[in-house]
Design a protein around this motif. Structure first.
Motif, PDB file in Angstrom:
ATOM      1  N   TYR A   1     -13.437   5.007   9.992  1.00 10.08           N
ATOM      2  CA  TYR A   1     -14.568   4.178  10.729  1.00 10.08           C
ATOM      3  C   TYR A   1     -14.520   4.752  12.237  1.00 10.08           C
ATOM      4  O   TYR A   1     -13.572   4.857  12.762  1.00 10.08           O
ATOM      5  CB  TYR A   1     -14.351   2.968  10.738  1.00 10.08           C
TER       6      TYR A   1
ATOM      7  N   GLY B   1     -20.772  -2.718  15.179  1.00  6.76           N
ATOM      8  CA  GLY B   1     -19.718  -2.768  14.256  1.00  6.76           C
ATOM      9  C   GLY B   1     -19.048  -1.600  13.956  1.00  6.76           C
ATOM     10  O   GLY B   1     -19.448  -0.479  14.355  1.00  6.76           O
ATOM     11  N   LEU B   2     -18.054  -1.632  13.109  1.00  9.54           N
ATOM     12  CA  LEU B   2     -17.412  -0.234  12.764  1.00  9.54           C
ATOM     13  C   LEU B   2     -18.210   0.353  11.661  1.00  9.54           C
ATOM     14  O   LEU B   2     -19.031  -0.409  10.730  1.00  9.54           O
ATOM     15  CB  LEU B   2     -16.103  -0.671  11.589  1.00  9.54           C
TER      16      LEU B   2
ATOM     17  N   ALA C   1     -14.134  -6.238  -4.828  1.00  9.32           N
ATOM     18  CA  ALA C   1     -13.763  -6.703  -3.282  1.00  9.32           C
ATOM     19  C   ALA C   1     -12.411  -6.424  -2.763  1.00  9.32           C
ATOM     20  O   ALA C   1     -11.489  -7.346  -2.547  1.00  9.32           O
ATOM     21  CB  ALA C   1     -14.066  -8.154  -3.057  1.00  9.32           C
TER      22      ALA C   1
ATOM     23  N   THR D   1      -9.319  -5.257  -0.360  1.00 10.08           N
ATOM     24  CA  THR D   1      -8.846  -5.531   0.879  1.00 10.08           C
ATOM     25  C   THR D   1      -8.538  -4.418   1.563  1.00 10.08           C
ATOM     26  O   THR D   1      -7.785  -3.418   1.048  1.00 10.08           O
ATOM     27  CB  THR D   1      -7.689  -6.325   0.980  1.00 10.08           C
ATOM     28  N   LEU D   2      -9.101  -4.082   2.812  1.00  9.27           N
ATOM     29  CA  LEU D   2      -8.813  -2.788   3.689  1.00  9.27           C
ATOM     30  C   LEU D   2      -7.660  -3.251   4.543  1.00  9.27           C
ATOM     31  O   LEU D   2      -7.541  -4.379   5.124  1.00  9.27           O
ATOM     32  CB  LEU D   2      -9.922  -2.536   4.489  1.00  9.27           C
TER      33      LEU D   2
ATOM     34  N   PHE E   1      -5.920  -1.558   8.211  1.00 16.77           N
ATOM     35  CA  PHE E   1      -6.430  -0.719   9.095  1.00 16.77           C
ATOM     36  C   PHE E   1      -5.170  -0.318   9.897  1.00 16.77           C
ATOM     37  O   PHE E   1      -4.242  -1.108  10.280  1.00 16.77           O
ATOM     38  CB  PHE E   1      -7.412  -1.460   9.938  1.00 16.77           C
ATOM     39  N   GLY E   2      -5.476   0.939  10.599  1.00 20.52           N
ATOM     40  CA  GLY E   2      -4.654   1.314  11.737  1.00 20.52           C
ATOM     41  C   GLY E   2      -4.875   0.804  12.878  1.00 20.52           C
ATOM     42  O   GLY E   2      -5.967   0.106  13.021  1.00 20.52           O
ATOM     43  N   SER E   3      -4.154   0.956  14.025  1.00 18.55           N
ATOM     44  CA  SER E   3      -4.360   0.579  15.263  1.00 18.55           C
ATOM     45  C   SER E   3      -5.581   1.155  16.226  1.00 18.55           C
ATOM     46  O   SER E   3      -5.815   0.804  17.037  1.00 18.55           O
ATOM     47  CB  SER E   3      -3.179   0.591  16.204  1.00 18.55           C
TER      48      SER E   3
ATOM     49  N   ASN F   1     -20.203  -9.027  -1.927  1.00 17.80           N
ATOM     50  CA  ASN F   1     -18.850  -9.641  -1.539  1.00 17.80           C
ATOM     51  C   ASN F   1     -18.714  -9.979  -0.168  1.00 17.80           C
ATOM     52  O   ASN F   1     -19.144  -9.038   0.557  1.00 17.80           O
ATOM     53  CB  ASN F   1     -17.608  -8.702  -1.935  1.00 17.80           C
TER      54      ASN F   1
ATOM     55  N   PHE G   1     -16.672 -11.105   3.617  1.00 14.89           N
ATOM     56  CA  PHE G   1     -15.518 -10.998   4.304  1.00 14.89           C
ATOM     57  C   PHE G   1     -15.669 -11.342   5.786  1.00 14.89           C
ATOM     58  O   PHE G   1     -16.512 -11.305   6.214  1.00 14.89           O
ATOM     59  CB  PHE G   1     -14.829  -9.702   4.305  1.00 14.89           C
TER      60      PHE G   1
ATOM     61  N   TYR H   1     -13.004 -10.551   8.696  1.00 17.10           N
ATOM     62  CA  TYR H   1     -11.699  -9.816   9.375  1.00 17.10           C
ATOM     63  C   TYR H   1     -11.713 -10.049  10.866  1.00 17.10           C
ATOM     64  O   TYR H   1     -12.524 -10.585  11.567  1.00 17.10           O
ATOM     65  CB  TYR H   1     -12.027  -8.044   9.201  1.00 17.10           C
TER      66      TYR H   1
ATOM     67  N   ARG I   1      -9.287  -9.364  14.768  1.00 14.57           N
ATOM     68  CA  ARG I   1      -8.437  -8.314  15.405  1.00 14.57           C
ATOM     69  C   ARG I   1      -7.898  -9.355  16.485  1.00 14.57           C
ATOM     70  O   ARG I   1      -8.495  -9.619  17.332  1.00 14.57           O
ATOM     71  CB  ARG I   1      -9.060  -7.183  15.965  1.00 14.57           C
TER      72      ARG I   1
ATOM     73  N   GLY J   1      -3.945  -4.709  14.868  1.00 12.07           N
ATOM     74  CA  GLY J   1      -4.855  -4.100  14.004  1.00 12.07           C
ATOM     75  C   GLY J   1      -5.831  -5.015  13.229  1.00 12.07           C
ATOM     76  O   GLY J   1      -5.549  -6.260  13.341  1.00 12.07           O
ATOM     77  N   LEU J   2      -7.121  -4.552  12.948  1.00 11.38           N
ATOM     78  CA  LEU J   2      -8.020  -5.400  12.053  1.00 11.38           C
ATOM     79  C   LEU J   2      -7.313  -5.763  10.862  1.00 11.38           C
ATOM     80  O   LEU J   2      -6.739  -4.969  10.015  1.00 11.38           O
ATOM     81  CB  LEU J   2      -9.241  -4.488  11.745  1.00 11.38           C
TER      82      LEU J   2
ATOM     83  N   LEU K   1      -7.632  -8.559   7.238  1.00  9.36           N
ATOM     84  CA  LEU K   1      -8.608  -9.435   6.576  1.00  9.36           C
ATOM     85  C   LEU K   1      -8.038 -10.991   6.964  1.00  9.36           C
ATOM     86  O   LEU K   1      -6.881 -11.524   6.550  1.00  9.36           O
ATOM     87  CB  LEU K   1      -8.313  -9.446   4.912  1.00  9.36           C
TER      88      LEU K   1
ATOM     89  N   LYS L   1     -11.982 -13.701   2.179  1.00  7.86           N
ATOM     90  CA  LYS L   1     -13.104 -13.150   1.550  1.00  7.86           C
ATOM     91  C   LYS L   1     -13.667 -13.941   0.269  1.00  7.86           C
ATOM     92  O   LYS L   1     -12.797 -14.901  -0.296  1.00  7.86           O
ATOM     93  CB  LYS L   1     -12.597 -11.899   0.822  1.00  7.86           C
TER      94      LYS L   1
ATOM     95  N   TYR M   1     -14.990 -10.279  12.885  1.00 11.51           N
ATOM     96  CA  TYR M   1     -16.050  -9.518  12.203  1.00 11.51           C
ATOM     97  C   TYR M   1     -16.359  -9.981  10.769  1.00 11.51           C
ATOM     98  O   TYR M   1     -15.512 -10.039   9.715  1.00 11.51           O
ATOM     99  CB  TYR M   1     -15.419  -7.752  12.008  1.00 11.51           C
TER     100      TYR M   1
ATOM    101  N   LEU N   1     -17.197  -1.077   2.885  1.00 13.43           N
ATOM    102  CA  LEU N   1     -17.390  -2.342   3.696  1.00 13.43           C
ATOM    103  C   LEU N   1     -18.480  -1.885   4.830  1.00 13.43           C
ATOM    104  O   LEU N   1     -18.223  -0.776   5.381  1.00 13.43           O
ATOM    105  CB  LEU N   1     -16.158  -2.767   4.411  1.00 13.43           C
TER     106      LEU N   1
ATOM    107  N   PHE O   1     -20.112  -3.505   8.298  1.00 13.46           N
ATOM    108  CA  PHE O   1     -19.513  -4.799   9.189  1.00 13.46           C
ATOM    109  C   PHE O   1     -20.523  -5.220  10.173  1.00 13.46           C
ATOM    110  O   PHE O   1     -21.422  -4.394  10.648  1.00 13.46           O
ATOM    111  CB  PHE O   1     -18.221  -4.007  10.031  1.00 13.46           C
TER     112      PHE O   1
END
Lengths: 114, 114
Positions: free
Chosen positions: A35, A42-43, A100, A102-103, A105-107, B34, B36, B38, B40, B45-46, B48, B51, B91, B102, B104
């Motif tokens: 993203y 948003g992302l 659904a 769940t993601l 994420f990295g930083s 669905n 959610f 999220y 940060r 990091g972002l 969850l 949901k 988010y 997803l 966002f």
């Protein structure tokens, strides 16, 4: 601890140069995503992958390529970087839940194209 | 296409006061999406928060709640009494019922004042 790691954290590139953003996950997830996030937005999804060897286009793929050489690694490639690609890029892995997912994420990688 | 709208870019609330962050969605794909939230936290990091995959149901986590209202196409995030540690960017997101991607919203930055 399972994690999604992005490198580099910050990158400055020149217009027309090639940029590779790397992502590694230890979650053993099949799904991975790239993203970008711009101020006030948003992302937005660039590319994603369902497993090694697969890549799919997201909502804004133009100017980007993706590579998934293994379960753990997913790269985003800018062959000819442009200033409009200045942004913060996030990689994520998804647990592929039947409904659904769940993601994770990295930083993020902050990319500046001059 | 599918989209999510968060109208407030920034919200400031005093500690122990109640909070509501608005989220509305538009989904054109078949079936109910669905939904959610999220979050940060600073320096992280972002991740969850919660949901809900069934219309009419409520999700909760860390004192936050959100109810899937399909009539109003809303998924507002609420908390009865916020703490300084809740300061973060929140988010709202959706995924189509049959597709693990997803979408966002633009995010709402919550600042909780002591």
């Amino acid at each position: 601890e399972a994690a999604v790691t992005q490198s580099p954290r910050n990158k400055v590139a020149v217009t027309g140069g090639k940029v590779t953003l790397s992502c590694n996950q230890t979650n053993n997830h099949n799904n991975m995503y790239w993203y970008r996030q711009d101020t006030g937005h948003g992302l937005r999804l660039i590319h994603y992958s369902y497993g090694a060897g697969s890549t799919e286009k997201g909502d804004i793929p133009d100017g980007y390529k993706a590579s998934r050489p293994s379960q753990e690694n997913f790269s985003l490639i800018l062959e000819l970087a442009t200033p409009s690609q200045t942004s913060v890029y996030f990689c994520a892995s998804g647990d592929g839940g039947a409904r659904a997912e769940t993601l994770y994420f990295g930083s993020g990688t902050r990319l500046t194209v001059l | 296409g599918d989209s999510v709208t968060q109208t407030e870019g920034q919200v400031t609330v005093s500690e122990s006061k109640s909070l509501i962050i608005n989220c509305t969605y538009s989904a054109t794909s078949i079936g109910y999406p669905n939904l959610f939230w999220y979050v940060r936290y600073p320096g992280e990091g972002l991740q969850l928060l919660l949901k809900v995959i069934t219309a009419g149901q409520k999700g909760s986590s860390r004192g936050f709640e959100a109810t899937y209202n399909k009539e109003a196409t809303s998924f507002h995030l609420q908390k009865a009494s916020v703490q300084e540690s809740d300061s973060a960017v929140y988010y709202c997101a959706l995924s189509p019922s049959n597709y693990n991607v997803l979408y966002f919203g633009s995010g709402t930055k919550l600042t909780v004042e002591p």
